[in-house]
Design an enzyme around this catalytic site. Structure first.
Site, PDB file in Angstrom:
ATOM      1  N   HIS A  91      -3.555  -5.026   7.565  1.00 23.17           N
ATOM      2  CA  HIS A  91      -3.686  -3.707   8.421  1.00 23.17           C
ATOM      3  C   HIS A  91      -3.063  -4.076   9.670  1.00 23.17           C
ATOM      4  O   HIS A  91      -3.058  -5.177  10.490  1.00 23.17           O
ATOM      5  CB  HIS A  91      -5.271  -3.601   8.858  1.00 23.17           C
ATOM      6  CG  HIS A  91      -5.283  -2.031   9.171  1.00 23.17           C
ATOM      7  ND1 HIS A  91      -4.967  -1.785  10.607  1.00 23.17           N
ATOM      8  CD2 HIS A  91      -5.941  -1.189   8.479  1.00 23.17           C
ATOM      9  CE1 HIS A  91      -5.051  -0.328  10.305  1.00 23.17           C
ATOM     10  NE2 HIS A  91      -5.906  -0.053   9.291  1.00 23.17           N
ATOM     11  N   GLY A  92      -1.896  -3.162   9.797  1.00 18.61           N
ATOM     12  CA  GLY A  92      -1.114  -3.459  11.057  1.00 18.61           C
ATOM     13  C   GLY A  92       0.009  -4.347  11.143  1.00 18.61           C
ATOM     14  O   GLY A  92       0.563  -4.694  12.063  1.00 18.61           O
ATOM     15  N   GLY A 137       1.270  -1.775   4.266  1.00 16.39           N
ATOM     16  CA  GLY A 137       1.678  -0.359   3.782  1.00 16.39           C
ATOM     17  C   GLY A 137       2.583   0.292   4.823  1.00 16.39           C
ATOM     18  O   GLY A 137       3.758   0.382   4.710  1.00 16.39           O
ATOM     19  N   ARG A 172       4.366  18.611   0.452  1.00 15.69           N
ATOM     20  CA  ARG A 172       4.558  19.885  -0.344  1.00 15.69           C
ATOM     21  C   ARG A 172       3.682  20.467  -1.433  1.00 15.69           C
ATOM     22  O   ARG A 172       4.288  21.481  -1.886  1.00 15.69           O
ATOM     23  CB  ARG A 172       6.176  19.535  -0.947  1.00 15.69           C
ATOM     24  CG  ARG A 172       7.226  19.448   0.014  1.00 15.69           C
ATOM     25  CD  ARG A 172       7.726  20.910   0.177  1.00 15.69           C
ATOM     26  NE  ARG A 172       8.533  20.888   1.533  1.00 15.69           N
ATOM     27  CZ  ARG A 172       9.818  21.208   1.441  1.00 15.69           C
ATOM     28  NH1 ARG A 172      10.410  21.237   0.544  1.00 15.69           N
ATOM     29  NH2 ARG A 172      10.470  21.278   2.554  1.00 15.69           N
ATOM     30  N   HIS A 179      -4.960  11.578   0.589  1.00 13.55           N
ATOM     31  CA  HIS A 179      -3.494  11.100   0.086  1.00 13.55           C
ATOM     32  C   HIS A 179      -3.489  10.643  -1.346  1.00 13.55           C
ATOM     33  O   HIS A 179      -3.229  11.737  -2.221  1.00 13.55           O
ATOM     34  CB  HIS A 179      -2.723  10.010   1.010  1.00 13.55           C
ATOM     35  CG  HIS A 179      -3.931   8.741   1.648  1.00 13.55           C
ATOM     36  ND1 HIS A 179      -4.354   8.096   0.680  1.00 13.55           N
ATOM     37  CD2 HIS A 179      -4.012   8.475   2.751  1.00 13.55           C
ATOM     38  CE1 HIS A 179      -5.177   7.235   1.467  1.00 13.55           C
ATOM     39  NE2 HIS A 179      -4.979   7.429   2.705  1.00 13.55           N
ATOM     40  N   ASP A 196      -0.299   4.606  -0.155  1.00 11.81           N
ATOM     41  CA  ASP A 196      -0.618   5.891   0.357  1.00 11.81           C
ATOM     42  C   ASP A 196       0.111   6.734   0.747  1.00 11.81           C
ATOM     43  O   ASP A 196      -0.112   8.005   0.901  1.00 11.81           O
ATOM     44  CB  ASP A 196      -1.930   5.654   1.222  1.00 11.81           C
ATOM     45  CG  ASP A 196      -3.118   4.495   0.526  1.00 11.81           C
ATOM     46  OD1 ASP A 196      -3.219   4.575  -0.445  1.00 11.81           O
ATOM     47  OD2 ASP A 196      -4.081   4.246   1.318  1.00 11.81           O
ATOM     48  N   THR A 202      -6.965   6.120  10.132  1.00 15.39           N
ATOM     49  CA  THR A 202      -6.792   4.954   9.243  1.00 15.39           C
ATOM     50  C   THR A 202      -7.970   3.964   9.181  1.00 15.39           C
ATOM     51  O   THR A 202      -9.005   4.274  10.058  1.00 15.39           O
ATOM     52  CB  THR A 202      -5.358   3.971   9.401  1.00 15.39           C
ATOM     53  OG1 THR A 202      -5.400   3.190   8.471  1.00 15.39           O
ATOM     54  CG2 THR A 202      -5.400   3.440  10.738  1.00 15.39           C
ATOM     55  N   THR A 203      -8.117   3.091   8.291  1.00 10.92           N
ATOM     56  CA  THR A 203      -9.358   2.012   8.347  1.00 10.92           C
ATOM     57  C   THR A 203      -9.281   1.391   9.836  1.00 10.92           C
ATOM     58  O   THR A 203      -8.566   0.708   9.976  1.00 10.92           O
ATOM     59  CB  THR A 203      -9.341   1.224   7.191  1.00 10.92           C
ATOM     60  OG1 THR A 203      -8.927   1.780   6.032  1.00 10.92           O
ATOM     61  CG2 THR A 203     -10.697   0.604   6.900  1.00 10.92           C
ATOM     62  N   ASN A 254       0.831  -1.189   0.083  1.00  7.30           N
ATOM     63  CA  ASN A 254       0.040   0.046   0.005  1.00  7.30           C
ATOM     64  C   ASN A 254       0.843   1.081   0.071  1.00  7.30           C
ATOM     65  O   ASN A 254       1.889   1.305   0.798  1.00  7.30           O
ATOM     66  CB  ASN A 254      -0.823  -0.086   0.970  1.00  7.30           C
ATOM     67  CG  ASN A 254      -2.027   1.077   1.246  1.00  7.30           C
ATOM     68  OD1 ASN A 254      -1.526   2.405   1.158  1.00  7.30           O
ATOM     69  ND2 ASN A 254      -3.002   0.982   1.574  1.00  7.30           N
TER      70      ASN A 254
HETATM   71  N1  PXP Z   1      -5.658  -3.419   3.881  1.00  8.74           N
HETATM   72  C1  PXP Z   1      -6.724  -2.362   4.310  1.00  8.74           C
HETATM   73  C2  PXP Z   1      -8.045  -2.878   3.713  1.00  8.74           C
HETATM   74  C3  PXP Z   1      -6.434  -1.203   4.686  1.00  8.74           C
HETATM   75  O1  PXP Z   1      -7.263  -0.190   4.714  1.00  8.74           O
HETATM   76  C4  PXP Z   1      -5.009  -0.896   4.810  1.00  8.74           C
HETATM   77  C5  PXP Z   1      -5.021   0.736   5.384  1.00  8.74           C
HETATM   78  O2  PXP Z   1      -5.204   1.342   4.321  1.00  8.74           O
HETATM   79  C6  PXP Z   1      -4.039  -1.691   4.823  1.00  8.74           C
HETATM   80  C7  PXP Z   1      -4.511  -3.213   4.399  1.00  8.74           C
HETATM   81  C8  PXP Z   1      -2.959  -1.496   5.212  1.00  8.74           C
HETATM   82  O3  PXP Z   1      -2.448  -1.491   6.427  1.00  8.74           O
HETATM   83  P1  PXP Z   1      -1.137  -0.818   7.155  1.00  8.74           P
HETATM   84  O4  PXP Z   1      -0.854   0.418   6.329  1.00  8.74           O
HETATM   85  O5  PXP Z   1      -1.398  -0.874   8.608  1.00  8.74           O
HETATM   86  O6  PXP Z   1      -0.194  -1.925   6.642  1.00  8.74           O
END
Ligand code: PXP
Length: 239
Positions: free
Chosen positions: A190-191, A212, A18, A50, A9, A100-101, A7
Site C-alpha cells: 500500500h502506497g 499497484g 468506457r 473495478h 485493479d 482505497t483500503t 495489483n
Molecule cells: N495491498 C493491499 C491489501 C491493498 O488493499 C492495496 C490497494 O488495493 C495494495 C496492497 C496496493 O496498494 P497501492 O495501489 O497503493 O500500491
C-alpha cells in the site's frame, strides 16, 4: 529473493470508464508475468467498482503465476472466492465511501468474523493473509485466527514525512521480526512507490510486496511517448 505482486485493479477502472471490454485484464496480467511480476493481485470489492465477478473467473483460469484475491469479510465475495479458488486471499477492511483500503484489519474487535472467514477459506485450500497495521500488540490475536501470512499496511510509511520515516521503518522492522519469530510469512503493501521502495526492501523479514497504483501510473509515462508516435506513424502512412 523478495516477490512482487502487481495489483491490476486500476486497469479495470480504465476499462470500466468506457463500459467495454478493452483493455482486457488477462492481457495486462500476462504482460506483468512476462516482465517478471511474481503474482497478480486483484481486489473484488463489495461494490465491484473495478474488478468484477467475470474478471475473477477469467483471471483464475488465465493467470500462470498465481492469483492473490483481496477481499473484505463479505458473504457474497466469499462465495466467489470459494467458487474460483485463488491461490491466496488477503482479507482487508472495506468501507464503501473509501477511495482505497484505508487501514488494516482490526483483528481484536472483529476476531470472530475474521476467524470464521479464515477458516472457510482454508477449508477450501486457499492460503489466507491478513492486511494489518504493524502493531506488535495484535500479533497473538492474529495467530489465533489461523491465517498463514501477514500483509503489513505500509500506507503510514508512504505518507510519513522524511523526519518520521526512520521511526515508522523501525516500527515495521520490529513488527516483522516479531511476526517472523512466530512462524508467519510477512508481506507488505500500500502506497509503495519507486521513491520509497528501497528502505523497506532492507527489512529482510519481508518476503513479498503488493504494489499497484505507482506501477500502473508509471506505465502511462513510460508508454505514452510510444503510443503517440505509433498513432502518428499510422496517420502518416495512411496519407
Ligand atoms: N495491498 C493491499 C491489501 C491493498 O488493499 C492495496 C490497494 O488495493 C495494495 C496492497 C496496493 O496498494 P497501492 O495501489 O497503493 O500500491
Amino acid at each position: 529473493m523478495k516477490l512482487l505482486g502487481v495489483n491490476i485493479d486500476h486497469i479495470a477502472t480504465l476499462r470500466n470508464a468506457r463500459g467495454e471490454f478493452f483493455p482486457p485484464l488477462s492481457h495486462a496480467a500476462s504482460i506483468v508475468e512476462q516482465a517478471g511480476g511474481d503474482f497478480i493481485t486483484i481486489h473484488l470489492r463489495e461494490d465491484r467498482r473495478h474488478i468484477n465477478d467475470d474478471d475473477l473467473a477469467h483471471l483464475s483460469q488465465t493467470v500462470t503465476t498465481y492469483l492473490n484475491l483481496e477481499m473484505a469479510c463479505n458473504e457474497d465475495v466469499l462465495k466467489r472466492a470459494i467458487e474460483h479458488k485463488p491461490f491466496k486471499a488477503t482479507l482487508v477492511p472495506e468501507r464503501r465511501e473509501e477511495v482505497t483500503t484505508e487501514g488494516g484489519l482490526d483483528v481484536v474487535n472483529h476476531f470472530d468474523k475474521i476467524k470464521e472467514y479464515v477458516t472457510a477459506l482454508k477449508e477450501n485450500n486457499i492460503f489466507v493473509s491478513l492486511f494489518i497495521e504493524p502493531d506488535i500488540k495484535g500479533i497473538d490475536k492474529f495467530m489465533e485466527t489461523g491465517a498463514d501470512d501477514i500483509e503489513i499496511h505500509t500506507g503510514g510509511y508512504s505518507l510519513a514525512t522524511p523526519q518520521q520515516k526512520p521511526v515508522v521503518l523501525k516500527r515495521i522492522s520490529e513488527f516483522a521480526q516479531n511476526a517472523q519469530k512466530k512462524g508467519l510469512k510477512i508481506c507488505a503493501g500500500h502506497g509503495l512507490t519507486y521513491h520509497n521502495i528501497s528502505p523497506i526492501c532492507q527489512i529482510k523479514e519481508i518476503e513479498e510486496f503488493n504494489i499497484g497504483y505507482s506501477i500502473i501510473v508509471r506505465s502511462i509515462f513510460s508508454g505514452l511517448k510510444n503510443a503517440v508516435s505509433d498513432m502518428k506513424r499510422l496517420i502518416k502512412e495512411a496519407n
